[in-house]
Design a protein around this motif. Structure first.
Motif: not given
Length: 199
Positions: A36-37, A43-53, A59-64, A127-132
């Protein structure tokens, strides 16, 4: 929902780092974060953290990041939906260099034998900009949501809280795309509303 500030996202990402052992796919997370960029990682870490807590959802990330050729291949697989005997989507045609948005949606409904599919533009994916990133949410009852395998009704009901968490931290949900339903996708658009992504 209230949009998070830059400092709230950084604090949330730090909490993720402190509680990494709580996450089922922590090694998966690390691998995807490296692609990732650097602005998207907290932001991705926060997403995973908030979803769990907040919701008990893993959250399983498939690709960036994806190269242009990989993005074309995956897009065509998505459009054709062809699968092998194991349920894996196949890629039997070569991507072209041009883009035909009308034809691609028609082709997704038709058989591919009489249709020439063409992929998106070279700069057509965040995804090509590493922002997804693409992801799947896994719920405490043992179920998960996917792209083609889950209905819109499931995403709007069971997945609704997950989507709201993503939006609250400034992510744009692929389920809101006008022409391509992609509920497993979030991207980080560099807009004025998301100025906190830029240091």
């Amino acid at each position: 929902y209230k949009k998070a500030t830059q400092s709230e996202i950084k604090e949330c990402a730090a909490k993720y780092d402190q509680s990494r052992n709580d996450f089922t796919w922590k090694s998966n997370h690390s691998t995807v974060f490296r692609s990732m960029d650097s602005r998207l990682v907290p932001v991705a870490k926060c997403f995973a953290y908030r979803c769990f807590k907040q919701k008990g959802v893993q959250i399983k990330f498939n690709s960036s990041y994806r190269s242009v050729s990989k993005q074309r291949t995956l897009r065509l697989r998505w459009l054709t939906g062809e699968k092998d005997t194991h349920g894996n989507i196949l890629q039997k045609i070569q991507p072209a260099a041009s883009w035909a948005p009308v034809a691609e949606h028609v082709a997704a409904e038709d058989t591919i034998q009489n249709t020439t599919l063409v992929a998106g533009p070279d700069n057509g994916s965040w995804h090509q900009a590493k922002l997804a990133f693409d992801f799947n949410p896994y719920f405490s009852d043992g179920t998960a949501l996917s792209g083609r395998g889950s209905s819109k009704a499931e995403w709007f009901s069971k997945g609704g809280p997950i989507v709201r968490i993503g939006k609250s931290i400034g992510l744009f949900w692929g389920g809101d795309f006008k022409t391509n339903w992609d509920p497993i996708h979030f991207d980080m658009l560099p807009t004025d509303e998301q100025e906190y992504f830029i240091d």
